[in-house]
Design a protein around this motif. Structure first.
Motif, PDB file in Angstrom:
ATOM      1  N   THR A 292       0.997  -1.323  -0.638  1.00 46.35           N
ATOM      2  CA  THR A 292       0.258   0.083   0.098  1.00 46.35           C
ATOM      3  C   THR A 292       0.800   1.189   0.397  1.00 46.35           C
ATOM      4  OG1 THR A 292      -1.609   1.617   0.902  1.00 46.35           O
ATOM      5  CG2 THR A 292      -0.639  -0.650   2.028  1.00 46.35           C
ATOM      6  N   ASP A 293       0.572   2.114  -0.551  1.00 48.29           N
ATOM      7  CA  ASP A 293       1.388   3.309  -0.517  1.00 48.29           C
ATOM      8  C   ASP A 293       1.219   4.393   0.359  1.00 48.29           C
ATOM      9  OD1 ASP A 293       1.630   2.930  -3.500  1.00 48.29           O
ATOM     10  OD2 ASP A 293      -0.023   4.864  -3.877  1.00 48.29           O
ATOM     11  N   ASN A 294       0.482   3.469   1.071  1.00 50.30           N
ATOM     12  CA  ASN A 294       0.274   4.428   3.090  1.00 50.30           C
ATOM     13  C   ASN A 294       0.466   3.601   4.089  1.00 50.30           C
ATOM     14  OD1 ASN A 294      -1.137   6.941   1.317  1.00 50.30           O
ATOM     15  ND2 ASN A 294      -2.546   5.448   1.226  1.00 50.30           N
ATOM     16  N   ARG A 295       1.468   2.900   4.194  1.00 53.26           N
ATOM     17  CA  ARG A 295       1.887   2.216   4.594  1.00 53.26           C
ATOM     18  C   ARG A 295       1.693   2.355   5.810  1.00 53.26           C
ATOM     19  NH1 ARG A 295       7.553  -1.326   4.452  1.00 53.26           N
ATOM     20  NH2 ARG A 295       8.315   0.776   4.966  1.00 53.26           N
ATOM     21  N   ASN A 296       2.582   3.109   6.561  1.00 51.07           N
ATOM     22  CA  ASN A 296       2.160   3.562   7.738  1.00 51.07           C
ATOM     23  C   ASN A 296       1.244   3.525   8.835  1.00 51.07           C
ATOM     24  OD1 ASN A 296       5.273   3.315   7.496  1.00 51.07           O
ATOM     25  ND2 ASN A 296       5.782   5.449   7.602  1.00 51.07           N
ATOM     26  N   GLN A 297       0.481   4.289   7.878  1.00 51.11           N
ATOM     27  CA  GLN A 297      -1.079   4.800   8.237  1.00 51.11           C
ATOM     28  C   GLN A 297      -1.595   3.804   8.388  1.00 51.11           C
ATOM     29  OE1 GLN A 297      -2.412   7.888   5.721  1.00 51.11           O
ATOM     30  NE2 GLN A 297      -4.611   8.398   6.816  1.00 51.11           N
ATOM     31  N   PHE A 298      -1.766   2.686   7.260  1.00 48.78           N
ATOM     32  CA  PHE A 298      -2.492   1.413   7.186  1.00 48.78           C
ATOM     33  C   PHE A 298      -2.074   0.427   8.418  1.00 48.78           C
ATOM     34  CE2 PHE A 298      -2.518  -2.971   5.343  1.00 48.78           C
ATOM     35  CZ  PHE A 298      -3.681  -2.758   5.057  1.00 48.78           C
ATOM     36  N   GLN A 299      -0.657   0.623   8.860  1.00 48.51           N
ATOM     37  CA  GLN A 299      -0.020  -0.261   9.940  1.00 48.51           C
ATOM     38  C   GLN A 299      -0.759   0.605  11.826  1.00 48.51           C
ATOM     39  OE1 GLN A 299       4.115  -0.821  10.661  1.00 48.51           O
ATOM     40  NE2 GLN A 299       3.486  -3.039  11.292  1.00 48.51           N
ATOM     41  N   GLY A 300      -0.814   1.591  10.865  1.00 54.05           N
ATOM     42  CA  GLY A 300      -1.394   2.525  13.051  1.00 54.05           C
ATOM     43  C   GLY A 300      -2.415   2.053  12.889  1.00 54.05           C
ATOM     44  N   TYR A 301      -3.225   2.264  11.667  1.00 61.92           N
ATOM     45  CA  TYR A 301      -4.771   1.762  11.352  1.00 61.92           C
ATOM     46  C   TYR A 301      -5.262   0.810  12.038  1.00 61.92           C
ATOM     47  CZ  TYR A 301      -9.364   0.079   9.127  1.00 61.92           C
ATOM     48  OH  TYR A 301     -10.357  -0.265   9.310  1.00 61.92           O
ATOM     49  N   LEU A 302      -4.343  -0.592  11.881  1.00 63.03           N
ATOM     50  CA  LEU A 302      -4.753  -2.205  11.936  1.00 63.03           C
ATOM     51  C   LEU A 302      -4.504  -2.282  13.261  1.00 63.03           C
ATOM     52  CD1 LEU A 302      -3.428  -4.230   8.940  1.00 63.03           C
ATOM     53  CD2 LEU A 302      -5.734  -3.436   9.416  1.00 63.03           C
ATOM     54  N   THR A 303      -3.092  -1.517  13.906  1.00 63.54           N
ATOM     55  CA  THR A 303      -2.857  -1.442  15.443  1.00 63.54           C
ATOM     56  C   THR A 303      -3.751  -1.089  16.316  1.00 63.54           C
ATOM     57  OG1 THR A 303      -0.628  -1.179  14.670  1.00 63.54           O
ATOM     58  CG2 THR A 303      -0.910  -1.344  17.236  1.00 63.54           C
ATOM     59  N   ASP A 304      -4.669   0.137  15.735  1.00 67.80           N
ATOM     60  CA  ASP A 304      -6.018   0.064  16.084  1.00 67.80           C
ATOM     61  C   ASP A 304      -7.178  -0.977  16.365  1.00 67.80           C
ATOM     62  OD1 ASP A 304      -3.237   2.565  16.991  1.00 67.80           O
ATOM     63  OD2 ASP A 304      -5.250   4.099  15.433  1.00 67.80           O
ATOM     64  N   HIS A 305      -7.411  -1.636  15.356  1.00 71.03           N
ATOM     65  CA  HIS A 305      -7.922  -2.198  15.492  1.00 71.03           C
ATOM     66  C   HIS A 305      -7.306  -4.242  16.257  1.00 71.03           C
ATOM     67  CE1 HIS A 305      -9.960   0.858  12.894  1.00 71.03           C
ATOM     68  NE2 HIS A 305     -11.150  -0.359  12.661  1.00 71.03           N
ATOM     69  N   GLY A 306      -6.780  -3.644  16.636  1.00 75.61           N
ATOM     70  CA  GLY A 306      -6.354  -5.024  17.248  1.00 75.61           C
ATOM     71  C   GLY A 306      -5.429  -5.657  16.722  1.00 75.61           C
ATOM     72  N   ILE A 307      -4.494  -5.061  15.069  1.00 75.16           N
ATOM     73  CA  ILE A 307      -4.389  -6.396  15.148  1.00 75.16           C
ATOM     74  C   ILE A 307      -2.749  -6.271  14.201  1.00 75.16           C
ATOM     75  CG2 ILE A 307      -4.286  -6.998  12.096  1.00 75.16           C
ATOM     76  CD1 ILE A 307      -7.361  -6.372  12.233  1.00 75.16           C
ATOM     77  N   ASN A 308      -2.310  -7.220  14.356  1.00 84.20           N
ATOM     78  CA  ASN A 308      -0.783  -7.149  14.831  1.00 84.20           C
ATOM     79  C   ASN A 308      -0.387  -7.543  12.824  1.00 84.20           C
ATOM     80  OD1 ASN A 308       0.523  -6.322  17.487  1.00 84.20           O
ATOM     81  ND2 ASN A 308      -0.014  -8.570  17.655  1.00 84.20           N
ATOM     82  N   THR A 309       0.833  -7.150  13.096  1.00 81.35           N
ATOM     83  CA  THR A 309       1.448  -6.602  11.120  1.00 81.35           C
ATOM     84  C   THR A 309       3.131  -6.696  11.499  1.00 81.35           C
ATOM     85  OG1 THR A 309       0.404  -4.170  10.709  1.00 81.35           O
ATOM     86  CG2 THR A 309      -0.529  -5.828  10.207  1.00 81.35           C
ATOM     87  N   VAL A 310       3.733  -7.314  10.524  1.00 83.09           N
ATOM     88  CA  VAL A 310       5.034  -6.813  10.395  1.00 83.09           C
ATOM     89  C   VAL A 310       5.132  -6.662   9.983  1.00 83.09           C
ATOM     90  CG1 VAL A 310       7.212  -8.541  11.612  1.00 83.09           C
ATOM     91  CG2 VAL A 310       5.581  -9.102  11.899  1.00 83.09           C
TER      92      VAL A 310
END
Ligand SMILES: *Cc1c(COP(=O)(O)O)cnc(C)c1O
Length: 367
Positions: A292-310
């Motif tokens: 995704t072009d907005n990776r940092n935003q996407f990762q932060g959004y998923l963290t806020d939704h309780g989803i861990n990403t790497v």
């Protein structure tokens, strides 16, 4: 919270069998290079459709020892060149430089993340000795093209299978598709030990014999040393753990594919680019990597939704401090990839409701 990978739950499934295997080792009184390692080597060679398997201490050592053995065999000498994908995990490149060989970084195919065969030949010269291909994220590289090029120039083909245990290419398993292959059984890999472990697979008897000596002080016979070897043995305890877990590798892979299948059909967010997959057994989904072009935003959004990403991986090898020698290189395909990739949770123990939650969250992301 949805875990990225729940190792505790994965190993708990086999708890009784793992304890029985550990007990067997404890009670045997034999802890290094014994029956468990010999049995595992035979079972894993059979699984990979190769003549030989040599257990070693970890995946990096597996790759280091393959190249070291080729040096001892006179196939290559210090200063020779090895072609390797520019976007791989650092270990593939460390194995080359550790042997005094020169890593030649080649851009990947942006749709598969694997070495782009069309770009290999322009990097071949009189010092090139091998192509080290990496089945990155669990997907097999186009081996026909690579083997054809290697055949044309007399190069060795080495597979880095650390992320691709059990993946199939035209009915053949990874580990058997080149001259030699390195596997890692780091706990988080698709076939994971309960500590560090690795292996080499090959059907070349001379290579197998050389690595067997190199991993054990360069000794082919007790107290006799053919080479200035190293201590890089797989121990009996980890071999026993791996023998249990090898039985379940294919069913765990099927579970990973089922999660991947759902992600690929149900994630419909146009800002998220999904991985390529033919839908067959060529991918074992060690990782489910999207862009995704907005990776940092996407990762932060998923963290806020309780989803861990790497992120695999945030910095390309040629931009690492350790490899200042590459700092002048421009590898735009790899550089763009490293800015856009992010891995969603994928795990054989993942529940359908966890998969539902990831899909719903990803589809709900808007920039
Ligand atoms: C994990 C990994 C390795 C190294 O394996 P270790 O067992 O951690 O030394 C090598 N190559 C790739 C592509 C890997 O993912």
């Amino acid at each position: 919270m949805i875990d990225f990978l729940n190792l505790k739950l994965i190993n708990q499934q086999y708890r009784e069998e793992l304890i029985a295997a550990a007990t067997r080792v404890i009670d045997s009184g034999w802890y290094i290079l014994g029956n468990e390692v010999a049995q595992f080597e035979q079972e894993f060679a059979c699984y990979c459709q190769t003549e030989y398997c040599l257990g070693v201490a970890n995946g990096l050592d597996a790759l280091i020892l393959i190249l070291r053995a080729y040096i001892e065999m006179g196939v290559m000498v210090e200063g020779d060149e090895v072609i390797v994908p520019a976007n791989t995990y650092i270990a593939s490149i460390l194995a080359i430089s550790e042997n005094g060989l020169k890593p030649v970084l080649v851009e990947p195919d942006p749709t598969t993340y694997n070495l782009n065969p069309a770009l290999i030949e322009q990097h071949i010269n009189g010092r090139t000795r091998a192509i080290l291909t990496v089945h990155l994220y669990g997907q097999v590289t186009g081996m026909d093209e690579i083997n054809t090029i290697a055949g044309r120039y007399g190069l060795k083909v080495i597979e880095d299978c650390a992320q691709a245990h059990g993946a199939l290419y035209q009915g053949r398993k990874v580990g058997s598709l080149g001259d030699a292959a390195g596997f890692s059984f780091y706990p988080g890999k698709n076939l994971g030990a309960l500590g560090d472990a690795g292996a080499v697979t090959t059907s070349d008897p001379q290579l197998a014999k050389t690595i067997k000596a190199l991993r054990n002080y360069g000794s082919h016979e007790k107290y006799k040393n053919l080479y200035q070897g190293v201590n890089s043995r797989l121990d009996e305890m980890q071999a026993a753990m791996l023998r249990v877990k090898l039985h379940y590798l294919d069913s765990e892979t099927e579970r990973r594919r089922a999660v991947a299948r759902r992600y690929r059909t149900e994630i419909i967010n146009p800002t998220i680019r999904l991985p390529e997959w033919a839908g067959d057994e060529s991918h074992v989904f060690h990782l489910f990597v999207v862009q995704t072009d907005n990776r940092n935003q996407f990762q932060g959004y998923l963290t806020d939704h309780g989803i861990n990403t790497v992120i695999h991986y945030p910095v390309p090898p040629h931009k690492q401090t350790a490899y200042e020698c590459f700092s002048g290189l421009s590898l735009p395909v790899s550089e763009a990839m490293h800015q856009h990739v992010i891995s969603l949770p994928i795990d054989p123990t993942m529940s359908e409701s966890a998969v539902d939650a990831v899909i719903a969250a990803v589809n709900g992301f808007n920039v």
